[in-house]
Design a protein around this motif. Structure first.
Motif, PDB file in Angstrom:
ATOM      1  N   ARG A 132       0.763  -1.188  -0.059  1.00  0.00           N
ATOM      2  CA  ARG A 132       0.131  -0.003  -0.027  1.00  0.00           C
ATOM      3  C   ARG A 132       0.812   1.383  -0.102  1.00  0.00           C
ATOM      4  NH1 ARG A 132      -4.772  -2.107   4.241  1.00  0.00           N
ATOM      5  NH2 ARG A 132      -5.938  -3.193   2.635  1.00  0.00           N
ATOM      6  N   GLY A 133       1.810   1.374   0.830  1.00  0.00           N
ATOM      7  CA  GLY A 133       2.710   2.231   0.700  1.00  0.00           C
ATOM      8  C   GLY A 133       3.478   2.638  -0.474  1.00  0.00           C
ATOM      9  N   MET A 134       3.950   1.398  -1.054  1.00  0.00           N
ATOM     10  CA  MET A 134       4.730   1.470  -2.270  1.00  0.00           C
ATOM     11  C   MET A 134       3.851   2.090  -3.515  1.00  0.00           C
ATOM     12  SD  MET A 134       6.159  -1.502  -4.684  1.00  0.00           S
ATOM     13  CE  MET A 134       6.781  -2.732  -3.282  1.00  0.00           C
ATOM     14  N   ALA A 135       2.466   1.595  -3.417  1.00  0.00           N
ATOM     15  CA  ALA A 135       1.572   1.978  -4.213  1.00  0.00           C
ATOM     16  C   ALA A 135       1.460   3.532  -4.471  1.00  0.00           C
ATOM     17  CB  ALA A 135       0.296   1.334  -4.474  1.00  0.00           C
ATOM     18  N   ALA A 136       1.307   4.056  -3.152  1.00  0.00           N
ATOM     19  CA  ALA A 136       1.104   5.514  -3.002  1.00  0.00           C
ATOM     20  C   ALA A 136       2.239   6.402  -3.794  1.00  0.00           C
ATOM     21  CB  ALA A 136       1.165   5.886  -1.708  1.00  0.00           C
ATOM     22  N   TYR A 137       3.732   5.668  -3.686  1.00  0.00           N
ATOM     23  CA  TYR A 137       4.685   6.276  -4.057  1.00  0.00           C
ATOM     24  C   TYR A 137       4.793   5.967  -5.693  1.00  0.00           C
ATOM     25  CZ  TYR A 137       6.800   6.652   0.691  1.00  0.00           C
ATOM     26  OH  TYR A 137       7.023   6.942   1.988  1.00  0.00           O
ATOM     27  N   ALA A 138       4.480   4.938  -6.122  1.00  0.00           N
ATOM     28  CA  ALA A 138       4.287   4.850  -7.436  1.00  0.00           C
ATOM     29  C   ALA A 138       3.167   5.648  -8.375  1.00  0.00           C
ATOM     30  CB  ALA A 138       3.773   3.336  -7.749  1.00  0.00           C
ATOM     31  N   TYR A 139       2.062   5.842  -7.470  1.00  0.00           N
ATOM     32  CA  TYR A 139       1.056   6.620  -8.056  1.00  0.00           C
ATOM     33  C   TYR A 139       1.521   8.151  -8.366  1.00  0.00           C
ATOM     34  CZ  TYR A 139      -3.524   9.410  -7.844  1.00  0.00           C
ATOM     35  OH  TYR A 139      -4.521  10.026  -8.280  1.00  0.00           O
ATOM     36  N   HIS A 140       2.543   8.785  -7.248  1.00  0.00           N
ATOM     37  CA  HIS A 140       2.873  10.000  -7.395  1.00  0.00           C
ATOM     38  C   HIS A 140       3.698  10.077  -8.401  1.00  0.00           C
ATOM     39  CE1 HIS A 140       1.246  11.799  -3.716  1.00  0.00           C
ATOM     40  NE2 HIS A 140       1.528  10.707  -3.098  1.00  0.00           N
ATOM     41  N   ALA A 141       4.732   9.082  -8.727  1.00  0.00           N
ATOM     42  CA  ALA A 141       5.720   9.007  -9.585  1.00  0.00           C
ATOM     43  C   ALA A 141       4.805   9.098 -11.259  1.00  0.00           C
ATOM     44  CB  ALA A 141       6.572   8.027  -9.636  1.00  0.00           C
ATOM     45  N   ALA A 142       3.808   8.230 -11.179  1.00  0.00           N
ATOM     46  CA  ALA A 142       3.140   7.936 -12.410  1.00  0.00           C
ATOM     47  C   ALA A 142       2.418   9.402 -12.968  1.00  0.00           C
ATOM     48  CB  ALA A 142       2.048   6.954 -12.274  1.00  0.00           C
ATOM     49  N   VAL A 143       1.977   9.994 -11.846  1.00  0.00           N
ATOM     50  CA  VAL A 143       1.475  11.410 -12.215  1.00  0.00           C
ATOM     51  C   VAL A 143       2.335  12.442 -12.895  1.00  0.00           C
ATOM     52  CG1 VAL A 143       0.694  13.549 -11.272  1.00  0.00           C
ATOM     53  CG2 VAL A 143      -0.488  11.235 -10.376  1.00  0.00           C
ATOM     54  N   LEU A 144       3.729  11.963 -12.575  1.00  0.00           N
ATOM     55  CA  LEU A 144       4.890  12.826 -13.312  1.00  0.00           C
ATOM     56  C   LEU A 144       5.412  12.030 -14.510  1.00  0.00           C
ATOM     57  CD1 LEU A 144       6.351  14.434 -10.191  1.00  0.00           C
ATOM     58  CD2 LEU A 144       4.837  15.552 -11.688  1.00  0.00           C
ATOM     59  N   GLY A 145       4.660  11.103 -14.792  1.00  0.00           N
ATOM     60  CA  GLY A 145       5.174  10.523 -15.872  1.00  0.00           C
ATOM     61  C   GLY A 145       6.089   9.439 -16.028  1.00  0.00           C
ATOM     62  N   GLN A 146       6.524   9.029 -14.734  1.00  0.00           N
ATOM     63  CA  GLN A 146       7.639   7.946 -14.531  1.00  0.00           C
ATOM     64  C   GLN A 146       6.787   6.656 -13.881  1.00  0.00           C
ATOM     65  OE1 GLN A 146      10.729   8.451 -14.664  1.00  0.00           O
ATOM     66  NE2 GLN A 146      11.082  10.691 -14.983  1.00  0.00           N
ATOM     67  N   ARG A 147       7.358   5.686 -14.609  1.00  0.00           N
ATOM     68  CA  ARG A 147       6.955   4.297 -14.471  1.00  0.00           C
ATOM     69  C   ARG A 147       8.010   3.320 -14.305  1.00  0.00           C
ATOM     70  NH1 ARG A 147       1.518   3.371 -15.040  1.00  0.00           N
ATOM     71  NH2 ARG A 147       0.316   5.369 -15.788  1.00  0.00           N
TER      72      ARG A 147
END
Length: 526
Positions: A132-147
């Motif tokens: 759940r914590g990792m998904a929050a970080y990944a969500y923020h990165a995806a908003v900025l175009g990073q995956r």
């Protein structure tokens, strides 16, 4: 309405688990049960992905990130929104079943997890809450175009293990793999933030609020802040950060905005007092939403994953015009107000990310070799309302005068307005950013170890961490994956860590519950 069971946060009732009709966070039992249903549906989706990985799409990844993020503490209190996400996961399961010609797997019942053997339940909970914590970080990165493919794929691997992992020996390596992949995820988010907004630099931030209309923005999402600043330019409406938004002031991109004025308030758990009758609207961008008090509930706006019943939600179009007009109507303060932190200070320093600290690494190393700096303490993490968190203020105040305090996340508000002076021109308190910026602390520790030609555990460095929610679990697992030992953790240990699993963590990594600042400092400095 059924009864809930939830023990994912630090403030869980009796340090054991919230049961009955409401949780310590203010979440109603029905909402908690719907979040369990969403999680169970998501686990079934992950099982299908593991059967046929080729049918996983970017939309599948986004849905998993958003759904996991929504189940963090203090994010989504809106039953309708949780039901919407569950329906989306069901639709994705149906799509995959049709395209891959595999049977749709029944939703996983979370009762199977809560009723599992104690150590198995503990390890699976560490995996789930870390994801759940990792998904929050990944969500923020995806908003900025990073995956990152490894991060996206592992989210499904980890969820599948919650349903299908059977023994402690099978699950323990996966717990550490959560930490390994979380490190990749934090590195990705750091890259996303610096590429979008520049490298943070030391910045003094005022807690003074000017007369006139303003908006307070809280949470963690820097992209939302930029969009709000763009839309408020030239309107006469100023913007003030709150909580984990404070580090935004250190990014060069945000320094360009004259309407970004300063920081209002402290950490998330104080918002019901700090927002009381505030003559301004508040925008919640990510987790850390508390059930709003009636004195300001009509001024709360949510966006992104955050939702609360009957609160105005700003959708994907990110049109903040209604929010801006509301700020104008409320008018703000009629005259300038100067607020203070918990200890009476009226300015805060931030911006000591790895880019800044490593740029003066030679100065730091020389100061250690010459005896000017005796020790580094990383004192940070989540803040919270449970009594005992004054430990972190007392610890920092009692730390040796020749020590440096590195800090991050909202736990820093316990002491970040203190003036502890400088060592060799370096401030003794260095704010490294949000909880999202834990990567900075790790980068600095690794660089210092390389400079002194030793292991990280051989450095004069002690980690003293506070935790509240699931991003802190993700960070802790990252530190364990990197082999960092003798971490002091408090104010209480996680209720979901069983005595057997705790014994493994103590024996393997030296995890220590905090006691008193005096006792802990004596042990550290002995």
């Amino acid at each position: 309405m059924g009864e809930m069971f939830c023990f994912q946060c630090e403030q869980t009732a009796g340090c054991a688990g919230c049961t009955g009709h409401a949780g310590a966070c203010g979440k109603e039992a029905e909402t908690a049960l719907l979040q369990d249903e969403l999680t169970g549906t998501l686990i079934a989706l992950a099982e299908m992905v593991q059967q046929k990985p080729s049918v996983r799409t970017e939309a599948t990844d986004d849905l998993a990130m958003e759904s996991l993020f929504a189940t963090l503490t203090n994010v989504d209190f809106d039953d309708a929104e949780i039901n919407r996400l569950t329906e989306c996961v069901h639709a994705e399961k149906a799509r995959m079943a049709g395209e891959a010609e595999i049977a749709s797997i029944p939703d996983y019942s979370m009762l199977k997890l809560w009723d599992a053997q104690e150590d198995v339940r503990s390890l699976k909970s560490l995996i789930l809450f870390g994801l759940r914590g990792m998904a929050a970080y990944a969500y923020h990165a995806a908003v900025l175009g990073q995956r990152d493919e490894s991060v996206s794929a592992f989210i499904f691997e980890g969820l599948d293990a919650v349903a299908n992992g059977k023994t402690q020996d099978e699950l323990l390596p996966l717990v550490l793999k959560v930490g390994e992949v979380s490190f990749t995820c934090m590195e990705m988010l750091d890259r996303a933030n610096t590429e979008a907004f520049g490298t943070p630099e030391p910045t003094e931030v005022t807690m003074k609020v000017e007369a006139g209309p303003f908006i307070v923005i809280t949470g963690h999402d820097l992209h939302d802040l930029k969009l709000l600043l763009d839309q408020t330019q030239g309107t006469g409406v100023n913007v003030y950060t709150h909580g984990e938004m404070l580090p935004a002031h250190a990014y060069p991109e945000f320094k360009k905005y004259e309407n970004l004025k300063g920081n209002f308030g402290t950490a998330w758990q104080n918002q019901r007092k700090e927002f009381d009758n505030l003559p301004a609207p508040i925008l919640f961008t990510t987790n850390c939403l508390m059930p709003p008090a009636s004195s300001y509930s009509d001024r709360v706006y949510t966006t992104g994953v955050v939702a609360y019943p009957e609160m105005t939600h700003i959708g994907a179009d990110k049109d903040f015009s209604r929010l801006i007009e509301h700020a104008r109507e409320l008018g703000g303060f009629s005259e300038e107000h100067t607020f203070t932190g918990i200890n009476g200070g009226s300015t805060l320093m931030t911006g000591f990310g790895h880019g800044t600290v490593l740029s003066v690494a030679d100065t730091v190393v020389d100061a250690v070799k010459q005896g000017a700096i005796s020790r580094f303490f990383l004192v940070g993490g989540c803040d919270g309302a449970r009594p005992g968190r004054n430990y972190y203020t007392d610890f920092v105040q009692q730390a040796p005068d020749d020590s440096i305090i590195l800090t991050l996340a909202c736990g820093k508000y316990r002491f970040n307005d203190l003036d502890l002076g400088t060592i060799g021109g370096l401030p003794r308190i260095m704010d490294m950013g949000q909880c999202n910026d834990a990567y900075s602390a790790i980068r600095v520790a690794v660089a210092l170890a390389e400079a002194f030609e030793c292991g990280v555990n051989d450095l004069p460095l002690t980690l003293v961490l506070s935790w509240y929610e699931q991003k802190a679990v993700c960070i802790l697992l990252t530190l364990l994956h990197l082999g960092i030992k003798d971490i002091y953790l408090g104010p209480t240990l996680p209720a979901f860590v069983s005595p057997g699993v705790l014994n493994v963590l103590v024996e393997s990594f030296g995890i220590r519950p905090i006691s008193t600042p005096e006792e802990d400092l004596a042990a550290i400095l002995a």
